[in-house]
Write an enzyme that holds these catalytic residues in place. Sequence first.
Site, PDB file in Angstrom:
ATOM      1  N   CYS A  52      42.000  50.605  40.689  1.00 47.91           N
ATOM      2  CA  CYS A  52      41.344  49.557  39.898  1.00 47.91           C
ATOM      3  C   CYS A  52      40.586  50.226  38.742  1.00 47.91           C
ATOM      4  O   CYS A  52      39.729  51.077  38.981  1.00 47.91           O
ATOM      5  CB  CYS A  52      40.379  48.776  40.776  1.00 47.91           C
ATOM      6  N   ASN A  56      48.882  49.094  38.250  1.00 46.49           N
ATOM      7  CA  ASN A  56      47.645  48.314  38.171  1.00 46.49           C
ATOM      8  C   ASN A  56      47.367  48.030  36.685  1.00 46.49           C
ATOM      9  O   ASN A  56      48.180  48.354  35.821  1.00 46.49           O
ATOM     10  CB  ASN A  56      46.486  49.087  38.817  1.00 46.49           C
ATOM     11  N   GLY A  64      49.229  40.992  32.133  1.00 50.17           N
ATOM     12  CA  GLY A  64      50.019  40.003  31.403  1.00 50.17           C
ATOM     13  C   GLY A  64      50.963  40.654  30.406  1.00 50.17           C
ATOM     14  O   GLY A  64      51.196  41.871  30.443  1.00 50.17           O
TER      15      GLY A  64
HETATM   16  C1  LIG Z   1      42.026  38.599  37.942  1.00 52.45           C
HETATM   17  C2  LIG Z   1      42.758  39.782  38.483  1.00 52.45           C
HETATM   18  C3  LIG Z   1      42.331  40.385  39.661  1.00 52.45           C
HETATM   19  C4  LIG Z   1      42.998  41.494  40.176  1.00 52.45           C
HETATM   20  N1  LIG Z   1      42.573  42.048  41.348  1.00 52.45           N
HETATM   21  C5  LIG Z   1      43.276  43.080  41.893  1.00 52.45           C
HETATM   22  C6  LIG Z   1      42.912  43.608  43.163  1.00 52.45           C
HETATM   23  O1  LIG Z   1      41.995  43.143  43.833  1.00 52.45           O
HETATM   24  N2  LIG Z   1      43.630  44.666  43.632  1.00 52.45           N
HETATM   25  C7  LIG Z   1      44.688  45.225  42.952  1.00 52.45           C
HETATM   26  O2  LIG Z   1      45.324  46.176  43.447  1.00 52.45           O
HETATM   27  N3  LIG Z   1      45.076  44.710  41.761  1.00 52.45           N
HETATM   28  C8  LIG Z   1      44.397  43.665  41.217  1.00 52.45           C
HETATM   29  N4  LIG Z   1      44.783  43.138  40.015  1.00 52.45           N
HETATM   30  C9  LIG Z   1      45.949  43.743  39.315  1.00 52.45           C
HETATM   31  C10 LIG Z   1      47.249  42.988  39.618  1.00 52.45           C
HETATM   32  O3  LIG Z   1      47.575  43.021  40.985  1.00 52.45           O
HETATM   33  C11 LIG Z   1      48.416  43.572  38.795  1.00 52.45           C
HETATM   34  O4  LIG Z   1      48.618  44.924  39.155  1.00 52.45           O
HETATM   35  C12 LIG Z   1      48.159  43.507  37.303  1.00 52.45           C
HETATM   36  O5  LIG Z   1      47.496  42.313  36.962  1.00 52.45           O
HETATM   37  C13 LIG Z   1      49.463  43.596  36.499  1.00 52.45           C
HETATM   38  O6  LIG Z   1      50.347  42.547  36.830  1.00 52.45           O
HETATM   39  P1  LIG Z   1      50.426  41.152  36.012  1.00 52.45           P
HETATM   40  O7  LIG Z   1      50.523  41.503  34.555  1.00 52.45           O
HETATM   41  O8  LIG Z   1      51.644  40.465  36.560  1.00 52.45           O
HETATM   42  O9  LIG Z   1      49.160  40.420  36.312  1.00 52.45           O
HETATM   43  C14 LIG Z   1      44.128  42.027  39.483  1.00 52.45           C
HETATM   44  C15 LIG Z   1      44.564  41.419  38.299  1.00 52.45           C
HETATM   45  C16 LIG Z   1      43.896  40.313  37.804  1.00 52.45           C
HETATM   46  C17 LIG Z   1      44.409  39.676  36.528  1.00 52.45           C
END
Ligand SMILES: Cc1cc2nc3c(=O)[nH]c(=O)nc-3n(C[C@H](O)[C@H](O)[C@H](O)COP(=O)(O)O)c2cc1C
Length: 305
Positions: free
Chosen positions: A132, A192, A217
């Site tokens: 994270c 991540n 995103g």
């Molecule tokens: C609001 C939010 C909260 C997130 N919380 C976590 C989390 O608790 N643990 C984690 O491993 N990734 C977390 N992520 C990352 C997502 O799991 C993912 O790796 C990242 O958003 C990229 O994918 P996406 O573009 O499809 O969202 C979070 C992302 C967002 C947007």
Amino acid sequence: MSLLPVVVGTEPGIKLEIAGYWLASGILGVSAASISRVYHSGADVVVTKSIGRHPRRGHPGPILAESHNGLLNAVGLTNPGIEEFSRELSSINLSEIPVVISIFDEKVEGMAELAIQACDLNPRALELNLSCPHAEISQIAHSPELTHEFVKGVTDVVDCPVFVKITPNASNIIGVGLAAQRAGADAVVAVNTLRAMKIDILQRRPVLGNAVGGLSGAPLFPVAVRCIYDLHSALDIPIIGVGGVSTWKDAVEMHLAGASAIQIGTSVMEGLEVFREIKTGVAEYLAREEFQSTSEIVGLAGGKR
Ligand SMILES: Cc1cc2nc3c(=O)[nH]c(=O)nc-3n(C[C@H](O)[C@H](O)[C@H](O)COP(=O)(O)O)c2cc1C
């Protein structure tokens, strides 16, 4: 015959198959009701919000901001702690709904202890959040040595499959992936969020309460594809792709880079139909291009031939 395989159970003797379209960690995966809703909307697997040993409030607000068609978040790993979360999870039939529990801790011993507790809840796998970008754990997956220590600390003490979530912020993502593999990880989850920020030009200060957050995103998508492509050229374990996927074309591209399964996060906020839309589009693509299964296109564009 379904063109899109799903993940099968982890009972002894059954090989874990990593495929399909999953909910990414941190988005809706914290209450029993939302986990069930996401699964019944078409997600093959639901990854929970990252859970720690103790309840955690997270960063001060604002915790979300939009920028350049992407989302910045600095939630700060808000979660109820493993004990409260296990009560929540007890109302879900885990043999029906495939759940992967994401966990984090800033110490190897803490992570190992938490992994034992989480594994006792019978998830299909654990996902170790080592990455994270706006919390204390942000540095772990920058270092192959630290990654190895954390993963080994867990694989030494649990029997369930272990996935390792890594970061696009690392300068040597292949080294980090190889360290996870060497330490016994069953798959890596890439990626991540990317460390990023937004500044309010009238207040002349950062918008997020924590100043720095993680970008997810659409703008993250090409970065994720590059990371997965690089990892696929070096690793023998499967890669679970994540980052900016919102359409079936994105999903196909990510499979071609090397992702066996794909997680979807930010675009789920636009609507849960994204899982079914992606599955339909990918299935039509496979049929048109005369492939039998997504497994045939994984890494086809990659350096490992
Ligand atoms: C609001 C939010 C909260 C997130 N919380 C976590 C989390 O608790 N643990 C984690 O491993 N990734 C977390 N992520 C990352 C997502 O799991 C993912 O790796 C990242 O958003 C990229 O994918 P996406 O573009 O499809 O969202 C979070 C992302 C967002 C947007």
